[in-house]
Write a protein that holds these residues in place. Structure first.
Motif, mmCIF file in Angstrom:
data_model
loop_
_atom_site.group_PDB
_atom_site.id
_atom_site.type_symbol
_atom_site.label_atom_id
_atom_site.label_comp_id
_atom_site.label_asym_id
_atom_site.label_seq_id
_atom_site.Cartn_x
_atom_site.Cartn_y
_atom_site.Cartn_z
ATOM 1 N N ILE A 1 1.427 -16.258 0.254
ATOM 2 C CA ILE A 1 1.569 -16.239 1.708
ATOM 3 C C ILE A 1 1.434 -17.666 2.212
ATOM 4 O O ILE A 1 0.448 -18.343 1.927
ATOM 5 N N TYR B 1 2.806 -4.525 -1.535
ATOM 6 C CA TYR B 1 1.678 -5.304 -1.019
ATOM 7 C C TYR B 1 2.097 -6.078 0.233
ATOM 8 O O TYR B 1 1.385 -6.082 1.238
ATOM 9 N N ALA B 2 3.259 -6.734 0.159
ATOM 10 C CA ALA B 2 3.747 -7.493 1.316
ATOM 11 C C ALA B 2 3.929 -6.581 2.523
ATOM 12 O O ALA B 2 3.545 -6.934 3.643
ATOM 13 N N CYS C 1 6.096 -14.700 3.468
ATOM 14 C CA CYS C 1 5.682 -14.145 2.192
ATOM 15 C C CYS C 1 6.708 -14.491 1.113
ATOM 16 O O CYS C 1 7.898 -14.206 1.290
ATOM 17 N N ASP D 1 2.361 -3.735 3.084
ATOM 18 C CA ASP D 1 1.020 -3.343 3.542
ATOM 19 C C ASP D 1 0.356 -4.435 4.377
ATOM 20 O O ASP D 1 -0.443 -4.151 5.264
ATOM 21 N N GLU D 2 0.710 -5.694 4.079
ATOM 22 C CA GLU D 2 0.148 -6.829 4.824
ATOM 23 C C GLU D 2 0.922 -7.115 6.107
ATOM 24 O O GLU D 2 0.612 -8.070 6.816
ATOM 25 N N GLY D 3 1.935 -6.304 6.401
ATOM 26 C CA GLY D 3 2.672 -6.438 7.653
ATOM 27 C C GLY D 3 3.914 -7.307 7.602
ATOM 28 O O GLY D 3 4.530 -7.578 8.633
ATOM 29 N N ASP E 1 -4.275 -13.526 -6.137
ATOM 30 C CA ASP E 1 -2.946 -13.298 -5.574
ATOM 31 C C ASP E 1 -2.010 -12.585 -6.547
ATOM 32 O O ASP E 1 -0.897 -12.237 -6.187
ATOM 33 N N ASP F 1 -4.256 -5.064 -9.510
ATOM 34 C CA ASP F 1 -4.617 -6.415 -9.098
ATOM 35 C C ASP F 1 -5.252 -7.151 -10.273
ATOM 36 O O ASP F 1 -5.983 -6.557 -11.076
#
Length: 195
Positions: A52, A90-91, A63, A93-95, A32, A5
């Motif tokens: 997002i 990452y996307a 996304c 993991d964010e659902g 981000d 990150d």
């Protein structure tokens, strides 16, 4: 080589490279972004972002993968591929089940499983964004999408990422005012001398 990150102090570095590469800096937030780092020299090799977009209450959010950049001396080493991989993870993991990209360079992304879609299949917020992108930085932009479960990394890119090219200069690890968003040419400093 690894991807992590971005740190707040890398904001100026990111903005400088985004501008020099002619990438999208709309709604910039350093948190981000991810940054690819050479673990031997500490040199930054590239970066990318997941954006997002909030939508109406019925459809939630979408996304978008955007602002992927690799420094010229690092191109062809698998850096961009691993940045994209990290952002898709990452996307996920964010659902998010789907990641969208609006770009004029769809051939590069096709090797990971991204496919061109019809503009009418884009969520409304991304249709507007596509129009803005075409008017601004990427007149050839087209919509692409991938189901995150379908993402694949070509073996040749995974292998290339493991080895930095020989003969690279060591990166200067000294922190500068620019690392903290300070322009040393225009900043004024106030010191408490205790007197």
């Amino acid at each position: 080589m690894y991807v992590r990150d971005a740190k707040n102090r890398e904001e100026v570095w990111l903005l400088d490279h985004i501008e020099s590469m002619g990438l999208d800096e709309t709604a910039f937030r350093s948190r981000d972004y991810v940054v690819a780092i050479d673990e031997e020299s500490g040199e930054k090799a590239g970066f990318g972002r997941i954006r997002i977009h909030k939508t109406d209450a019925d459809s939630g959010a979408v996304c978008e993968l955007t602002s992927i950049g690799v420094l010229e001396s690092w191109r062809g080493q698998g850096v961009g591929a691993h940045i994209i991989e990290r952002l898709v993870e990452y996307a996920s993991d964010e659902g998010f089940e789907t990641v969208y990209v609006l770009t004029g360079d769809g051939a590069y992304l096709a090797q990971f499983g991204f496919q061109r879609i019809e503009e009418s299949d884009l969520p409304a917020v991304l249709r507007d964004r596509l129009a803005d992108k075409r008017e601004g930085i990427d007149p050839d932009a087209v919509p692409l999408a991938i189901d995150v479960a379908e993402f694949r990394m070509p073996d040749r890119l995974r292998k290339a990422f493991k080895h930095a090219p020989e003969g690279r200069d060591d990166a200067d690890e000294t922190e500068s005012p620019e690392d903290f968003g300070i322009d040393p040419d225009s900043a004024t400093y106030k010191y408490d001398t205790g007197q």
